[in-house]
Design an enzyme around this catalytic site. Structure first.
Site, PDB file in Angstrom:
ATOM      1  N   ARG A  46       0.850  -1.199   0.000  1.00 32.18           N
ATOM      2  CA  ARG A  46       0.000   0.000   0.000  1.00 32.18           C
ATOM      3  C   ARG A  46       0.888   1.252   0.000  1.00 32.18           C
ATOM      4  NH1 ARG A  46      -1.880   1.712   4.635  1.00 32.18           N
ATOM      5  NH2 ARG A  46      -2.500  -0.337   5.387  1.00 32.18           N
ATOM      6  N   TYR A  98     -16.556  18.387 -14.217  1.00 32.21           N
ATOM      7  CA  TYR A  98     -16.901  16.971 -14.325  1.00 32.21           C
ATOM      8  C   TYR A  98     -17.927  16.597 -13.242  1.00 32.21           C
ATOM      9  CZ  TYR A  98     -16.332  11.926 -14.077  1.00 32.21           C
ATOM     10  OH  TYR A  98     -16.573  10.580 -14.039  1.00 32.21           O
ATOM     11  N   ASP A 170      -7.603  20.152 -13.087  1.00 29.82           N
ATOM     12  CA  ASP A 170      -7.963  18.861 -13.686  1.00 29.82           C
ATOM     13  C   ASP A 170      -7.573  18.951 -15.164  1.00 29.82           C
ATOM     14  OD1 ASP A 170      -9.209  16.720 -14.940  1.00 29.82           O
ATOM     15  OD2 ASP A 170     -11.002  16.789 -13.683  1.00 29.82           O
ATOM     16  N   LYS A 195      -8.527   8.053 -18.943  1.00 29.04           N
ATOM     17  CA  LYS A 195      -8.850   8.638 -20.234  1.00 29.04           C
ATOM     18  C   LYS A 195      -7.611   8.609 -21.159  1.00 29.04           C
ATOM     19  CE  LYS A 195     -12.626   9.240 -17.926  1.00 29.04           C
ATOM     20  NZ  LYS A 195     -12.938  10.461 -17.200  1.00 29.04           N
TER      21      LYS A 195
HETATM   22  C1  LIG Z   1     -13.386  10.803 -15.900  1.00 29.46           C
HETATM   23  C2  LIG Z   1     -13.025  12.102 -15.321  1.00 29.46           C
HETATM   24  C3  LIG Z   1     -12.743  12.249 -13.945  1.00 29.46           C
HETATM   25  C4  LIG Z   1     -12.867  11.104 -12.958  1.00 29.46           C
HETATM   26  O1  LIG Z   1     -11.948  10.111 -13.187  1.00 29.46           O
HETATM   27  P1  LIG Z   1     -12.226   8.537 -12.911  1.00 29.46           P
HETATM   28  O2  LIG Z   1     -10.971   7.894 -13.386  1.00 29.46           O
HETATM   29  O3  LIG Z   1     -13.436   8.161 -13.680  1.00 29.46           O
HETATM   30  O4  LIG Z   1     -12.435   8.398 -11.428  1.00 29.46           O
HETATM   31  C5  LIG Z   1     -12.385  13.502 -13.488  1.00 29.46           C
HETATM   32  N1  LIG Z   1     -12.312  14.565 -14.320  1.00 29.46           N
HETATM   33  C6  LIG Z   1     -12.583  14.461 -15.632  1.00 29.46           C
HETATM   34  C7  LIG Z   1     -12.484  15.674 -16.495  1.00 29.46           C
HETATM   35  C8  LIG Z   1     -12.954  13.248 -16.181  1.00 29.46           C
HETATM   36  O5  LIG Z   1     -13.239  13.157 -17.483  1.00 29.46           O
END
Ligand SMILES: *Cc1c(COP(=O)(O)O)cnc(C)c1O
Length: 379
Positions: A46, A98, A170, A195
């Protein structure tokens, strides 16, 4: 070193015990110690894992940061950042971020006494006027989902630096290929590695990147104390994904431009949201802070009804109807009924998100095939 080279070599050292060129998947929970307290830097998985370490080093390198930390999902990475705060602290964030971030803030953290203020961050004056003596963090996302709004990262960083606040960005939609927020003055970058970093729709993972050692130590403490760490197999997949980020993003951008322009010229399409258009309100800022404009596009049909949108959404073959984005395959999504269904209709329309808005994550297939698919569906 240039980005294309960094993406291939970031974090990759031959395995010390065998010389394996690819970082092995260290599928282990613990490490044998020579004597109590005498170990090779690894005690319990961990806290440390060699596959995760290679990936975290790569995360730092690709965002021009000093440190990277990997989490079991993008929202787990966001969760760790908010856990830096205490009851009474205030966060200023975007009013169209998001949906999962919004849910985490409103449904999980508000009840612990953290205060979130939602403003239109495309105008930095709104951020400045929301600051109080309790403000600790500004959280922005650019481009936003699904309306592709652009916030000037450098201008926000100027404000947060002068007020001694933290700025977190982000950077999921842009990816490090298009935009590097630490270079523009941000303190923390968050990625949903699910992504573009992973890139193949086969893993859920999150990342944080930062330069400040004290901040890294605090976030590492949260990572190991709260335990939202990714497994070694997932780390291996994202390490592999990063190697092709450069070629993939180049193709996403090329296809994105072709499809955005084709949509704009289509008489059945009312409006196309893509930051590469000169008439996009964020164009000048996007041009300044991004290297290209990406493969995320939203558009509205002239026939603005859920029925017509549904018809188009059910008629594509290459574009698969699904949530998520950033994989090599093209996806089509209906924010009003899918990703943004939890927002009341009135609120959604007020924010500019209409019933017929369709979001595309343009993949790296042949652009002509993708256009033909959309042409048949839009009809
Ligand atoms: C998908 C996404 C998230 C969250 O990420 P996960 O891997 O699904 O937990 C946060 N911000 C944006 C812009 C996203 O597209």
């Amino acid at each position: 070193m240039k980005l294309a080279t960094k993406l291939i070599h970031a974090g990759a050292e031959p395995d010390p015990s065998t010389g394996a060129i690819m970082t092995p998947i260290y599928q282990t929970s613990t490490y044998v110690q020579e004597a109590p307290g005498k170990n090779k830097g690894y005690e319990y998985a961990r806290s440390q894992n060699p596959t995760r370490k290679a990936l975290e080093d790569a995360f730092a390198i690709i965002e021009n940061g000093k440190y990277g930390l990997a989490f079991s999902s993008g929202v787990a990475a966001t969760d760790a950042v908010i856990k830096l705060l205490a009851p009474g602290d205030e966060v200023i964030c975007a009013n169209d971020m998001y949906g999962g971030t919004y849910r985490l803030f409103t449904k999980v953290f508000e009840k612990f006494g953290i205060v979130f203020k939602y403003v239109d961050t495309t105008n930095v004056v709104n951020i400045e006027s929301a600051i109080t003596t309790n403000t600790k963090l500004v959280w922005i996302e650019t481009p936003t989902n699904p309306l592709m709004n652009i916030t000037d990262i450098e201008a926000v960083a100027k404000i947060t630096k002068s007020k001694k606040l933290m700025l977190a960005v982000d950077n999921t939609f842009a990816s490090p290929y298009l935009q590097n927020p630490l270079d523009l003055g941000a303190d923390i970058i968050m990625h949903s590695a699910t992504k573009y970093l992973g890139g193949h729709s086969d893993v859920i993972q999150g990342a944080l990147m930062m330069n400040d050692t004290e901040l890294r130590d605090k976030l590492y403490f949260i990572q190991k104390s709260c335990g939202a760490v990714p497994g070694p197999m997932d780390c291996f997949l994202v390490l592999r994904g990063i190697k092709t980020l450069g070629v993939r993003m180049k193709a996403h951008c090329e296809n994105g431009k072709k499809i955005a322009e084709w949509l704009k010229s289509n008489p059945k399409v009312a409006k196309v949201y893509w930051p590469g258009f000169e008439d996009h309100p964020g164009y000048a800022v996007a041009k300044k802070q991004m290297r290209d404009f990406g493969g995320m596009i939203s558009f509205e049909l002239k026939n603005d009804s859920v029925e017509e949108a549904n018809r188009v959404l059910s008629s594509t073959h290459l574009f698969s109807l699904a949530e998520s984005l950033g994989g090599v395959e093209s996806l089509i999504n209906h924010p009003a009924s899918m990703t943004h269904a939890s927002i009341p209709r009135e609120e959604r329309i007020k924010n500019g998100l209409s019933d017929s808005l369709i979001r595309l994550s343009v993949g790296i297939e042949d652009a002509e095939d993708l256009i033909e698919d959309l042409n048949k569906a839009i009809g």
